[in-house]
Write a protein that holds these residues in place. Structure first.
Motif, PDB file in Angstrom:
ATOM      1  N   HIS A  62      -6.748  -3.819   1.222  1.00 49.29           N
ATOM      2  CA  HIS A  62      -5.514  -4.117   1.952  1.00 49.29           C
ATOM      3  C   HIS A  62      -5.689  -3.722   3.413  1.00 49.29           C
ATOM      4  O   HIS A  62      -6.240  -2.654   3.723  1.00 49.29           O
ATOM      5  N   VAL A  63      -5.225  -4.575   4.321  1.00 49.42           N
ATOM      6  CA  VAL A  63      -5.311  -4.309   5.756  1.00 49.42           C
ATOM      7  C   VAL A  63      -3.960  -4.579   6.392  1.00 49.42           C
ATOM      8  O   VAL A  63      -3.408  -5.678   6.252  1.00 49.42           O
ATOM      9  N   GLU A  93       2.825   8.737  -4.430  1.00 50.51           N
ATOM     10  CA  GLU A  93       3.138   7.558  -5.235  1.00 50.51           C
ATOM     11  C   GLU A  93       1.930   6.636  -5.338  1.00 50.51           C
ATOM     12  O   GLU A  93       1.635   6.096  -6.414  1.00 50.51           O
ATOM     13  N   CYS A  94       1.220   6.450  -4.235  1.00 52.65           N
ATOM     14  CA  CYS A  94       0.035   5.593  -4.253  1.00 52.65           C
ATOM     15  C   CYS A  94      -1.052   6.198  -5.139  1.00 52.65           C
ATOM     16  O   CYS A  94      -1.767   5.476  -5.841  1.00 52.65           O
ATOM     17  N   MET A  95      -1.181   7.526  -5.137  1.00 55.30           N
ATOM     18  CA  MET A  95      -2.197   8.178  -5.951  1.00 55.30           C
ATOM     19  C   MET A  95      -1.923   8.034  -7.448  1.00 55.30           C
ATOM     20  O   MET A  95      -2.827   8.177  -8.267  1.00 55.30           O
ATOM     21  N   ARG A  96      -0.669   7.732  -7.804  1.00 57.16           N
ATOM     22  CA  ARG A  96      -0.348   7.562  -9.219  1.00 57.16           C
ATOM     23  C   ARG A  96      -0.598   6.138  -9.703  1.00 57.16           C
ATOM     24  O   ARG A  96      -0.394   5.840 -10.886  1.00 57.16           O
ATOM     25  N   ALA A 127      -7.523   3.676  -2.293  1.00 55.29           N
ATOM     26  CA  ALA A 127      -6.417   4.315  -1.577  1.00 55.29           C
ATOM     27  C   ALA A 127      -5.353   3.267  -1.248  1.00 55.29           C
ATOM     28  O   ALA A 127      -5.637   2.075  -1.133  1.00 55.29           O
ATOM     29  N   GLY A 128      -4.121   3.734  -1.072  1.00 55.88           N
ATOM     30  CA  GLY A 128      -3.048   2.859  -0.629  1.00 55.88           C
ATOM     31  C   GLY A 128      -2.861   1.654  -1.524  1.00 55.88           C
ATOM     32  O   GLY A 128      -2.708   1.759  -2.737  1.00 55.88           O
ATOM     33  N   TRP A 129      -2.911   0.477  -0.903  1.00 52.50           N
ATOM     34  CA  TRP A 129      -2.676  -0.774  -1.615  1.00 52.50           C
ATOM     35  C   TRP A 129      -3.988  -1.527  -1.890  1.00 52.50           C
ATOM     36  O   TRP A 129      -3.973  -2.671  -2.302  1.00 52.50           O
ATOM     37  N   SER A 130      -5.118  -0.881  -1.660  1.00 52.85           N
ATOM     38  CA  SER A 130      -6.408  -1.469  -2.016  1.00 52.85           C
ATOM     39  C   SER A 130      -6.695  -1.230  -3.499  1.00 52.85           C
ATOM     40  O   SER A 130      -6.085  -0.375  -4.137  1.00 52.85           O
ATOM     41  N   ARG A 132      -2.604  -8.067   4.838  1.00 55.81           N
ATOM     42  CA  ARG A 132      -3.643  -8.946   4.306  1.00 55.81           C
ATOM     43  C   ARG A 132      -4.363  -8.265   3.145  1.00 55.81           C
ATOM     44  O   ARG A 132      -4.487  -7.028   3.112  1.00 55.81           O
ATOM     45  N   TYR A 133      -4.863  -9.070   2.233  1.00 58.35           N
ATOM     46  CA  TYR A 133      -5.648  -8.565   1.113  1.00 58.35           C
ATOM     47  C   TYR A 133      -6.984  -9.303   1.109  1.00 58.35           C
ATOM     48  O   TYR A 133      -7.039 -10.512   0.888  1.00 58.35           O
TER      49      TYR A 133
END
Length: 297
Positions: free
Chosen positions: A27-28, A201-204, A74-77, A16-17
């Motif tokens: 993102h959850v 990868e997420c940090m980039r 962080a992540g997909w947020s 979910r977003y």
């Protein structure tokens, strides 16, 4: 954008977003029955929701609704241009619960997720029925002789919080500094290589490395001073609180928990020898066992 990893096995996860406004979208990862008792797992740095991937399936199978948000930056947020104060992260967590229609939740948190989730509990006690901390701290601090002697333990935060230098260091895929740091805080246990690649990868992603740097910068330049001045000292916690900490963590030491029992009605700590900061990855079966006991109580 980084490809979303799939959980091992047949665990169904809905991604979910949640749009909270002001450029903040959280993102959850949502698993388990929608009407089950809710438990929110809040990650630390440099992780994201994937930190909990070995626990999501078993907890969902136990009948819990398992919510694993990515903190802002962080992540997909999203990574908005904010200060990344832990109070901001706390309000994001409260907003997610409101958006998803979750009345009360039990909180589980590691590393920086700890103060963020704990502040959410202090500010919104009606939303939280229990707290479980893993190698983390609450927003209570005192500057005494023992604390002064331990200041050296936070040396690693200095390069990470610096503008320009910190974000570059955090986002570098083969950063020797971060790998050395990861092994040091882990008590010689290193995070699995596939997890390191995913977090890197997420940090980039745009803004994410800057966000990671600001998590530390806001703490050292603003939050630590306000915590030492007693910003949260008048709050008391009336729900059960449990702590599970590996003693090989050179930063989050048991001494940091001194005084918590004076502000928490039901507080218990378990110290685990031979385990460092990455307790969730190093001992997932132990964490799951203690979590099940905590959630059933």
């Amino acid at each position: 954008m980084v490809t979303m990893p799939a959980l091992p096995g047949s665990v169904a996860v809905e991604h979910r977003y949640v749009a909270l406004g002001d450029g903040v979208t959280i993102h959850v990862a949502d698993a388990g029955p929608a009407d089950g008792p809710a438990v929110m797992l809040v990650h630390g740095f440099p992780e994201n929701w994937w930190e909990w991937h070995e626990l999501i399936g078993p907890l969902a199978a136990d009948g819990y609704r398992v919510l694993c948000p990515d903190l802002r930056g962080a992540g997909w947020s999203s990574a908005p241009r904010s200060r990344y104060l832990k109070s901001e992260l706390a309000e994001d967590l409260a907003g997610v619960l409101d958006h998803l229609g979750v009345g009360t939740v039990k909180l589980v948190a590691h590393d920086w997720g700890g103060p963020a989730a704990f502040i959410m509990m202090l500010r919104h006690p009606e939303k939280v029925s229990g707290f479980f901390g893993l190698n983390t701290v609450a927003p209570w601090a005192k500057l005494d002789l023992a604390a002064v002697r331990d200041l050296w333990r936070f040396w690693y935060q200095v390069p990470m919080l610096l503008p320009v230098i910190g974000p570059r260091m955090i986002s570098h895929p083969d950063s020797r500094f971060l790998r050395m740091l990861g092994s040091w805080v882990g008590g010689d246990f290193a995070l699995p290589e596939d997890s390191i690649r995913l977090y890197s990868e997420c940090m980039r992603e745009p803004g994410h490395a800057e966000a990671g740097s600001r998590w530390y910068r806001s703490f050292q330049t603003t939050e630590m001073r306000s915590w030492l001045r007693g910003e949260y000292n008048d709050y008391r916690v009336e729900v059960p609180v449990r702590w599970l900490s590996g003693t090989d963590d050179p930063v989050i030491t048991p001494r940091l928990l001194d005084g918590y029992a004076d502000r928490i009605s039901d507080f218990k700590v378990e110290l685990v020898d031979g385990v460092g900061h990455w307790i969730v990855a190093q001992r997932p079966e132990l964490v799951l066992d203690r979590l099940r006991t905590f959630l059933r109580a």
